[in-house]
Design a protein around this motif. Structure first.
Motif: not given
Length: 536
Positions: A26, A29-30, A32-33, A187, A190-191, A194
């Motif tokens: 996560t 992902i964060t 990347w976002a 971010g 997307w978290v 998931v």
């Protein structure tokens, strides 16, 4: 508690690995976002680039909180039929959100709930009231998530004592601030996606395992649960928690009102409608969310009654008096029981899913409240619309740190309260302060600034005051301050009183005010809310 702690400590390496993997994924992902977040629209609304299905998953991830997974399973395991009322209330509430709020809000606003309220009113007083209300509701909701985190992780890692729970709460708070400050809405979304997939998969697995124990015979499961509860047939009938006296019946009515009306006023749910490109996508996302959330709440039946039948209320209460560890205890039992490898593995997996649930929801709440502070209070009230986008986003990140710190401090004292009951209080505050103002703004032509400010503050002050002077805070075994007693309000949930006060204050404030609402502005809002013309 000892059984769960010892099983966890025997396989602590596995548990830590699962937690570490989720946190690492996560955070990846964060980060990347965060690199994709270039302006305020990206930070607040994820660039409005999510599809209806993606946003439906994210809404589900935001809504299916620790209260849903841990609190409701515990409430059903301890109170049977009356515990399941939480599931029904949370689910029915979505019809109000779909029919009255989702599409008009997406069409009329930009980043926050206050954008709609302030559209045809005087900006500063309305944005101030809406900003304060958003932050208060979010902090109430955050309390529930942090309490769930403290109970779950401290037990799972095989550590006990107040110090362990406090450090767990601090760690969760730090992670949520990182998610919001770095990843913004992209971010966080997307978290949540998931987390929603993980939670549905974990809940479905447990449901199948529970039903398999009783040859997929629901009657067999319910019979075993009622027998193990020690309450007999009463466990499957109304009244175990909300039917013994006139007061508890009123409490049930109050709870029902808060749950059904509260969703449409929850700030972290409302801002999700801004992340899609069109009103049609907003509608579609709510329909997806209803399907996903509906399936999940039906499965809480199996979790709650399964925990009652296979673990037993006595063991659940020994682990956590409010029942917040019923689902992890059930997972351990389904895997083979305390001390078994299968039990430890399933316990670790389900607890990691619950931890994911908590992290995703606290990130969404922190984002909603920090966005409201930055966009409504800082940019439009304090800086009077002169703040640059860069300055606004920076203030949102600083607000996330401050709100996280407040939630951590309050959560340390709230660890004895049931997570679902705490969320119901947040629903009551949202239904009392936010919903009346939102509905009046969208559907009452005469509604004006005085009415809006009166509605928000009256609903907010009444609901919070009644909570402070109820057994939630003092005078009860599981109160915030169990050794003090200054309560005089007899109900645990203030909704029955505070929701009508919010609606009444908005109506009286409007009628008594000499201010005349601008009919042209109302006409513009009406056209925009119904058609999407001029929407951002």
């Amino acid at each position: 508690m000892i059984q769960l702690a010892s099983a966890a400590s025997d396989h602590r390496g596995l548990t830590m690995t699962l937690f570490g993997l989720f946190v690492a994924a996560t955070l990846g992902i964060t980060i990347w976002a965060g690199r994709q977040t270039k302006d305020a629209a990206d930070f607040y609304a994820g660039g409005r680039g999510f599809t209806g299905f993606q946003n439906g998953l994210a809404i589900s991830g935001d809504y299916m909180s620790a209260a849903s997974f841990l609190g409701i399973a515990g409430a059903i395991a301890l109170f049977g039929y009356d515990g399941f009322l939480y599931s029904i209330g949370f689910l029915v509430a979505w019809l109000v959100a779909l029919l009255l709020v989702a599409e008009p809000l997406r069409n009329s606003g930009r980043y926050t709930m206050a954008d709609v309220l302030a559209f045809r009113m005087r900006q500063r007083p309305v944005r101030t009231a809406a900003g304060v209300s958003t932050i208060v509701v979010s902090i109430f909701y955050l309390l529930a998530q942090m309490v769930g985190a403290g109970s779950l992780v401290a037990l799972l890692l095989g550590v006990s004592g107040e110090g362990a729970k406090r450090w767990t709460i601090v760690a969760v708070g730090a992670l949520m601030v990182i998610y919001v400050a770095i990843g913004g809405m992209k971010g966080t979304t997307w978290v949540q996606i998931v987390k929603a997939v993980l939670l549905i998969a974990g809940t479905a697995l447990m449901t199948v395992l529970v039903l398999a124990k009783y040859h997929f015979n629901l009657s067999g499961l319910l019979g075993a649960a009622s027998e193990a509860s020690g309450k007999g047939a009463a466990f499957l009938e109304p009244g175990l928690k909300y039917g013994t006296t006139g007061t508890t019946k009123l409490d049930f009515l109050s709870l029902g009102l808060a749950l059904v009306l509260g969703t449409a006023g929850l700030p972290h749910i409302l801002v999700r409608f801004y992340t899609v490109p069109t009103a049609k996508a907003a509608r579609k996302s709510v329909l997806w969310a209803i399907g996903i959330i509906g399936g999940f709440y039906l499965m809480t039946l199996a979790l709650g009654f399964g925990a009652a039948a296979l673990v037993g209320p006595k063991a659940i209460k020994a682990s956590n008096a409010a029942g917040n560890t019923a689902a992890p205890l059930l997972a351990q039992e389904l895997g083979g029981g305390a001390g078994s490898t299968g039990g430890a593995i399933l316990l670790a997996v389900i607890s990691a899913v619950a931890f994911a649930t908590i992290l995703a929801v606290v990130a969404g709440l922190t984002l909603a409240s920090s966005a409201s502070f930055a966009h409504d209070l800082w940019a439009n009230v304090i800086r009077r619309g002169k703040a640059s986008e860069k300055e606004e986003v920076r203030s949102a990140k600083l607000a996330a740190v401050a709100i996280g710190a407040i939630a951590i401090l309050l959560s340390i004292f709230a660890d004895k309260l049931n997570a679902a009951a705490l969320v119901a209080l947040a629903f009551a505050v949202a239904a009392s302060a936010n919903l009346p103002t939102l509905l009046y703004s969208l559907f009452w032509k005469r509604f004006n600034t005085t009415g809006a400010v009166s509605s928000v503050y009256a609903g907010l002050i009444t609901s919070v005051t009644l909570v402070i002077f109820s057994t939630v805070v003092s005078g009860g075994k599981n109160s915030l301050f169990p050794h003090s007693d200054f309560h005089w309000f007899p109900l645990e949930n203030p909704g029955l009183v505070s929701i009508p006060v919010g609606f009444l204050a908005g109506w009286i404030g409007t009628l008594l005010s000499k201010e005349t609402a601008d009919p042209a502005k109302y006409a513009e809002l009406e056209v925009r809310s119904l058609t999407g013309l001029g929407a951002h």
